[in-house]
Design a protein around this motif. Structure first.
Motif, PDB file in Angstrom:
ATOM      1  N   SER A 162       0.808  -1.214   0.000  1.00 56.01           N
ATOM      2  CA  SER A 162       0.000   0.000   0.000  1.00 56.01           C
ATOM      3  C   SER A 162       0.845   1.270   0.000  1.00 56.01           C
ATOM      4  CB  SER A 162      -0.938   0.006   1.211  1.00 56.01           C
ATOM      5  OG  SER A 162      -0.193   0.009   2.418  1.00 56.01           O
ATOM      6  N   MET A 163       2.138   1.142   0.330  1.00 55.21           N
ATOM      7  CA  MET A 163       3.030   2.299   0.361  1.00 55.21           C
ATOM      8  C   MET A 163       3.759   2.513  -0.967  1.00 55.21           C
ATOM      9  SD  MET A 163       2.948   3.633   3.495  1.00 55.21           S
ATOM     10  CE  MET A 163       1.178   3.378   3.430  1.00 55.21           C
ATOM     11  N   LYS A 210      -4.310  -0.028 -10.000  1.00 55.75           N
ATOM     12  CA  LYS A 210      -3.485  -0.459  -8.864  1.00 55.75           C
ATOM     13  C   LYS A 210      -3.360   0.651  -7.836  1.00 55.75           C
ATOM     14  CE  LYS A 210      -0.658  -3.924 -11.274  1.00 55.75           C
ATOM     15  NZ  LYS A 210      -1.434  -3.941 -12.517  1.00 55.75           N
ATOM     16  N   LYS A 211      -3.175   1.874  -8.294  1.00 54.66           N
ATOM     17  CA  LYS A 211      -3.067   2.995  -7.373  1.00 54.66           C
ATOM     18  C   LYS A 211      -4.381   3.216  -6.636  1.00 54.66           C
ATOM     19  CE  LYS A 211      -1.906   7.913  -7.102  1.00 54.66           C
ATOM     20  NZ  LYS A 211      -1.475   9.114  -7.841  1.00 54.66           N
ATOM     21  N   VAL A 212      -5.497   3.043  -7.329  1.00 51.04           N
ATOM     22  CA  VAL A 212      -6.809   3.199  -6.704  1.00 51.04           C
ATOM     23  C   VAL A 212      -6.999   2.159  -5.609  1.00 51.04           C
ATOM     24  CG1 VAL A 212      -9.294   3.249  -7.128  1.00 51.04           C
ATOM     25  CG2 VAL A 212      -7.723   4.120  -8.867  1.00 51.04           C
ATOM     26  N   ALA A 260      -7.105   0.660   0.140  1.00 57.58           N
ATOM     27  CA  ALA A 260      -6.605  -0.212   1.209  1.00 57.58           C
ATOM     28  C   ALA A 260      -6.072   0.612   2.373  1.00 57.58           C
ATOM     29  CB  ALA A 260      -5.527  -1.145   0.661  1.00 57.58           C
ATOM     30  N   ARG A 261      -5.363   1.707   2.066  1.00 61.68           N
ATOM     31  CA  ARG A 261      -4.857   2.572   3.145  1.00 61.68           C
ATOM     32  C   ARG A 261      -6.012   3.207   3.912  1.00 61.68           C
ATOM     33  NH1 ARG A 261      -0.915   4.062  -0.835  1.00 61.68           N
ATOM     34  NH2 ARG A 261      -2.031   5.996  -1.284  1.00 61.68           N
ATOM     35  N   MET A 262      -7.076   3.596   3.196  1.00 64.26           N
ATOM     36  CA  MET A 262      -8.244   4.170   3.858  1.00 64.26           C
ATOM     37  C   MET A 262      -8.906   3.137   4.761  1.00 64.26           C
ATOM     38  SD  MET A 262      -9.985   6.379   0.762  1.00 64.26           S
ATOM     39  CE  MET A 262     -11.402   6.745   1.781  1.00 64.26           C
ATOM     40  N   ALA A 263      -9.018   1.903   4.270  1.00 62.48           N
ATOM     41  CA  ALA A 263      -9.623   0.843   5.090  1.00 62.48           C
ATOM     42  C   ALA A 263      -8.806   0.591   6.344  1.00 62.48           C
ATOM     43  CB  ALA A 263      -9.753  -0.439   4.267  1.00 62.48           C
ATOM     44  N   GLU A 264      -7.491   0.722   6.219  1.00 61.62           N
ATOM     45  CA  GLU A 264      -6.621   0.519   7.387  1.00 61.62           C
ATOM     46  C   GLU A 264      -6.818   1.646   8.395  1.00 61.62           C
ATOM     47  OE1 GLU A 264      -1.841   0.432   8.435  1.00 61.62           O
ATOM     48  OE2 GLU A 264      -2.531   0.408   6.358  1.00 61.62           O
ATOM     49  N   VAL A 265      -6.915   2.854   7.907  1.00 60.51           N
ATOM     50  CA  VAL A 265      -7.069   4.009   8.807  1.00 60.51           C
ATOM     51  C   VAL A 265      -8.417   3.963   9.520  1.00 60.51           C
ATOM     52  CG1 VAL A 265      -7.299   6.519   8.894  1.00 60.51           C
ATOM     53  CG2 VAL A 265      -5.495   5.479   7.502  1.00 60.51           C
ATOM     54  N   TYR A 266      -9.488   3.620   8.774  1.00 58.09           N
ATOM     55  CA  TYR A 266     -10.833   3.632   9.347  1.00 58.09           C
ATOM     56  C   TYR A 266     -11.211   2.303  10.013  1.00 58.09           C
ATOM     57  CZ  TYR A 266     -11.743   8.016   6.860  1.00 58.09           C
ATOM     58  OH  TYR A 266     -11.699   9.313   6.422  1.00 58.09           O
ATOM     59  N   ASP A 271       0.141  -6.026   2.565  1.00 53.40           N
ATOM     60  CA  ASP A 271       0.009  -5.351   3.851  1.00 53.40           C
ATOM     61  C   ASP A 271      -0.337  -6.320   4.975  1.00 53.40           C
ATOM     62  OD1 ASP A 271       0.014  -3.181   1.955  1.00 53.40           O
ATOM     63  OD2 ASP A 271      -0.799  -1.917   3.552  1.00 53.40           O
ATOM     64  N   SER A 272      -1.056  -7.400   4.628  1.00 51.46           N
ATOM     65  CA  SER A 272      -1.468  -8.356   5.660  1.00 51.46           C
ATOM     66  C   SER A 272      -0.266  -9.005   6.332  1.00 51.46           C
ATOM     67  CB  SER A 272      -2.368  -9.428   5.045  1.00 51.46           C
ATOM     68  OG  SER A 272      -1.695 -10.111   3.995  1.00 51.46           O
TER      69      SER A 272
END
Length: 900
Positions: free
Chosen positions: A151-152, A266-268, A273-279, A170-171
């Protein structure tokens, strides 16, 4: 300046404190923001510390081209040998996973977690090697850079201007038991670079200075690494917190990302995924399949599969919907699945047809209350073309012939109408009807286009003045031709679209019907082989591919069960060879999918899935993929759902078997309890009598008369005989219950069996009138005579015990078709109606008062029933008129052979 470790700690215990029993290993990741910060040195230093604490530590893989400072830390550590040829010309070999599993240390050090293995190895990525080590109960220390987290990757690329090739999902990072950030000041890192302590060549050093090693970029990367480590710390803290809070996180938000084949997708996906991790939210990747998506190029199919795999790696739940109205389908899924945020890419919001609004505009209008995020992507390679491009039209002689035939038929009908004096508008209608018919009977839009254009030209040639010419005198004819062409083209397009949608709906209905049929058939399956058979046949029907099942027997795979898609074609042995079975064994052991189209054993001919319920694998299913197209998204989803139904059915069958075992154990416990209770009460009387009479004889032998002695001897004998019969009944019942009773069936004369039984009945039989009545002295039955004699003894003794002295007891036998009916009747007081229903139950005794005052255990009649049933006969009871009781049982009749 020494590296400063910053740790995100969990409940990860010290290795030396972990018990030796096998369980999943613990993973510790040493993360840095750039090469050269000291990750490998920190990992090796931690390995030395564990070794001092008594932990069995080995260095599984350290880059052979490591810097001198790093190589110095290897001293004193056992180093596993590497394997294979030089990887892709890079001058070093790969990590030897099998050797590491065989060595099985407590802790293994593996450098460069995101490394891509050379072709031909079991796993495509090194992080998959590490996961197998963890499943084997081996603890792992490893290293990565922050840009190697999936994700980075886009975020780091935007800072450095360099694309990241090797990444981990990320998992893998999120599920690490411990993360340690190895951090140094950027100025110190730049100093290391200038001194040549990071790269071995001046060329590499110069390239790094120009692209990555600038103070601004290093500061930005350092900030990202710190933030990522802090996020991991918060995640671990959340896991330790109460379950209620975690459930609130899971249900608070639902983020949806839309899939396409574009590389920009892929960028989308990474952003979502980063948003799902934050929320801390649920994450779903949705693919909208339209009629055009079935005609995409192979390149776009490959791109779609890559994006799908990326979404799965980042933790997304994959969903598929069908329809031509893309925004409508997305909006419908958003409403039914309670999506709170939508993430779209720029490639999705193009205009459709003549509409001025974009897909995003329509979607926002349909779901105005849902937050929608647009991710810009400016690469020109994907900005000027759609996500899917049509393949070049295929020419079919059959469709060309159909097009020509319809055009000729329309022309002949038009000629007939022209001769009848019909107006030109009627003839135009005929040609439009021909275009519609052509769109229905041909495959491909090219034939509809050709039919529309040719219809206009033929109409102009045959039916407009001047005839047989493409010219037209009337000034209104060009407008007529354009209207006719437009009408023909629109009508053919709509007809083609309706036909495609109908075919698509039929296919979707068929696949859904197969899944429902699978569920229904699995509910009716009675055992594991039936469940496997039904599942395999349904998978063949769904996928149109050969299916191979490996059942589990004695914790190992049984012989493969092959279900070919074509019964007339033999399945090659290569699909079930030693190499393929090794992949199936790996899937059984690791509870992971493997084989073709995966990153594990990717050179296999089949795709292997574990049929599992939780952590238990019930079977391994293999789908033959050799020379076949990869599974479509919807096919894959249905297949996984089908295997899930199979696992549920197997789990249900296993629970049923356990329930049967528990029920049998309960019955056995009840039998044991009843037996002990009966013995404790009912054996007391004969044992007390024997011991009392023996005591009288011992203490008063000289004073007792001969008649008194004989009476005491008789009582002792009667009680001992009663105990002997009881023990024989108990042993017979135990053999029947345990299934160890072996019948020696032979043809026997009924008369001889009855005579043998009467020799062993109760000695009180002399006080009764016992007679035998046979319809035929040559009556024969198929039996185990020893056991049938015991049945007759029990029935006669029962009659003696429960009838007064002088009663008549009759043993009779007669033939009834293919059976011999044997009866034991008496003229005693009879048996009450309420007792008849339970008389053959174990430990049940009627209320009749016996002459000796002793209450039986209730085993005799139960034993008789078991023996007769084992012979395939029946036993019962009825009243004997005018008084008394009749016990009867049946045996298989045997023909008498007479030899002269």
């Amino acid at each position: 300046m020494a590296a400063k470790p910053i740790e995100a700690r969990s409940t990860f215990k010290q290795i030396s404190d972990i018990p030796p029993e096998k369980r999943r290993g613990k993973l510790k990741i040493f993360i840095g923001y750039a090469p050269g910060v000291g990750k490998t040195c920190a990992m090796l230093s931690a390995g030395h510390k564990g070794q001092k604490d008594g932990v069995d530590v080995v260095a599984g893989y350290i880059n052979p081209q490591a810097r001198p400072d790093t190589a110095a830390f290897l001293k004193g550590l056992e180093m596993l040998p590497h394997t294979g040829n030089s990887s892709e010309g890079r001058g070093f070999k790969e990590f030897d996973l099998d050797h590491a599993l065989q060595r099985s240390p407590d802790l293994i050090l593996v450098d460069d977690l995101a490394h891509t293995n050379a072709a031909g190895y079991r796993h495509k990525k090194r992080y998959q090697d590490v996961e197998e080590l963890l499943r084997a109960g081996i603890h792992v220390y490893t290293t990565i850079n922050v840009q190697q987290i999936e994700s980075m990757a886009d975020l780091v690329s935007s800072i450095t201007g360099m694309s990241v090739q090797d990444c981990i999902p990320d998992s893998v990072f999120d599920n690490a038991d411990q993360v340690e950030l190895v951090d140094i000041e950027p100025d110190v890192l730049l100093g290391r670079l200038k001194k040549g302590k990071i790269y071995n060549s001046n060329e590499e050093t110069e390239k790094a200075q120009n692209h990555l090693f600038t103070k601004e970029k290093l500061n930005a990367l350092r900030e990202i690494a710190l933030h990522k480590t802090a996020s991991q710390l918060n995640r671990i803290a959340a896991q330790i917190s109460v379950q209620v809070k975690r459930k609130e996180y899971d249900t608070k938000d639902h983020i949806l990302v839309c899939l396409s084949s574009a590389d920009s997708n892929k960028k989308v996906i990474r952003t979502a995924a980063r948003m799902a991790e934050v929320y801390h939210s649920q994450f779903t990747a949705l693919f909208v399949e339209t009629p055009e998506t079935r005609q995409v190029t192979q390149k776009n199919k490959t791109g779609l599969r890559e994006n799908l795999r990326l979404a799965e790696q980042l933790g997304a739940q994959i969903a598929t919907v069908y329809g031509e109205d893309v925004p409508g389908q997305i909006a419908e899924y958003v409403k039914t699945s309670h999506v709170s945020k939508i993430v779209l890419g720029r490639s999705l919001y193009k205009k459709r047809g003549f509409s001025k609004s974009t897909v995003v505009d329509k979607l926002i209008a349909l779901v105005p209350n849902i937050e929608t995020y647009i991710i810009p992507y400016t690469e020109p390679a994907f900005a000027k073309r759609s996500s899917f491009s049509l393949e070049s039209p295929r020419v079919s002689l059959a469709d060309m012939a159909k097009t020509a035939s319809i055009l000729v038929a329309c022309t002949l009908v038009g000629k007939w109408f022209h001769e009848l004096g019909f107006r030109e508008a009627n003839i135009i209608t005929v040609y439009i009807l021909g275009v519609l018919l052509n769109a229905m009977v041909t495959k491909g839009r090219i034939y509809s286009v050709v039919s529309s254009i040719m219809s206009v030209l033929v109409f102009n040639y045959f039916f407009t003045e001047p005839y047989y010419s493409l010219q037209a005198y009337d000034s209104g004819y060009p407008v007529t031709f354009l209207v006719m062409l437009a009408a023909s083209f629109i009508m053919s397009t709509l007809t083609m679209r309706v036909r495609e949608q109908a075919a698509q709906s039929a296919q979707k209905a068929y696949r859904t019907e197969v899944l429902l049929e699978t569920s229904r058939k699995l509910q009716q399956a009675k055992d594991f082989p039936a469940i496997i058979d039904e599942t395999a046949h349904q998978m063949v029907k769904l996928l149109d591919r050969t299916i191979i099942f490996y059942a589990i027997g004695q914790q190992a795979l049984s012989a493969p069960l092959i279900f070919p898609k074509n019964e007339s074609v033999a399945v090659p042995q290569v699909y079930t060879g030693e190499r393929e079975q090794a992949v199936a064994e790996w899937v059984l052991k690791n509870n992971k999918r493997a084989g073709a189209t995966t990153d594990t054993f990717s050179d296999a001919h089949c795709l292997y899935h574990a049929v599992r319920g939780g952590d238990t694998v019930f079977a391994v299913a293999a789908i033959v993929m050799d020379q076949e197209e990869p599974l479509e998204i919807f096919e894959k989803s249905l297949m996984i759902a089908m295997l899930g139904e199979c696992a549920l059915a197997m789990e249900k069958e296993r629970l049923n078997e356990k329930q049967k075992e528990i029920f049998m154990q309960i019955q056995q416990e009840q039998l044991r309890a009843n037996l002990l209770r009966a013995i404790s009460h009912d054996l007391r009387t004969p044992l007390t009598s024997i011991s009392g009479n023996a005591g009288i004889l011992i203490g008063n032998f000289e004073v007792l008369s001969e008649e008194q002695k004989k009476g005491l001897y008789t009582d002792i004998y009667d009680d001992s005989i009663w105990l002997i019969h009881l023990v024989e009944n108990l042993l017979s019942i135990s053999r029947i219950e345990n299934g160890t009773l072996n019948l020696n069936l032979q043809a026997e004369l009924i008369e001889e069996v009855i005579s043998e039984a009467l020799l062993h009945v109760n000695r009180n039989s002399k006080n009764y009138i016992i007679q035998t009545v046979l319809d035929d002295e040559w009556l024969m039955a198929r039996m185990d005579s020893r056991l049938i004699v015991q049945v007759l003894i029990n029935l006669v003794d029962n009659a003696i015990k429960y009838t007064p002295c002088g009663s008549h007891i009759t043993l009779s036998a007669r033939r009834d078709k293919h059976m011999i009916v044997v009866e034991v009747s008496d003229d005693g007081p009879g048996i009450a109606e309420e007792a008849k229903a339970r008389l053959f139950e174990m430990f049940y005794t009627a209320d009749n008062i016996r002459g000796d005052g002793r209450r039986g255990l209730g085993l005799g009649l139960s034993l008789c029933k078991s023996i007769v049933n084992a012979h395939g006969g029946t036993i019962g009871i009825r009243d004997h008129y005018p008084k008394g009781t009749v016990f009867y049982f049946t045996l298989q009749a045997e023909e008498v052979s007479v030899y002269e």
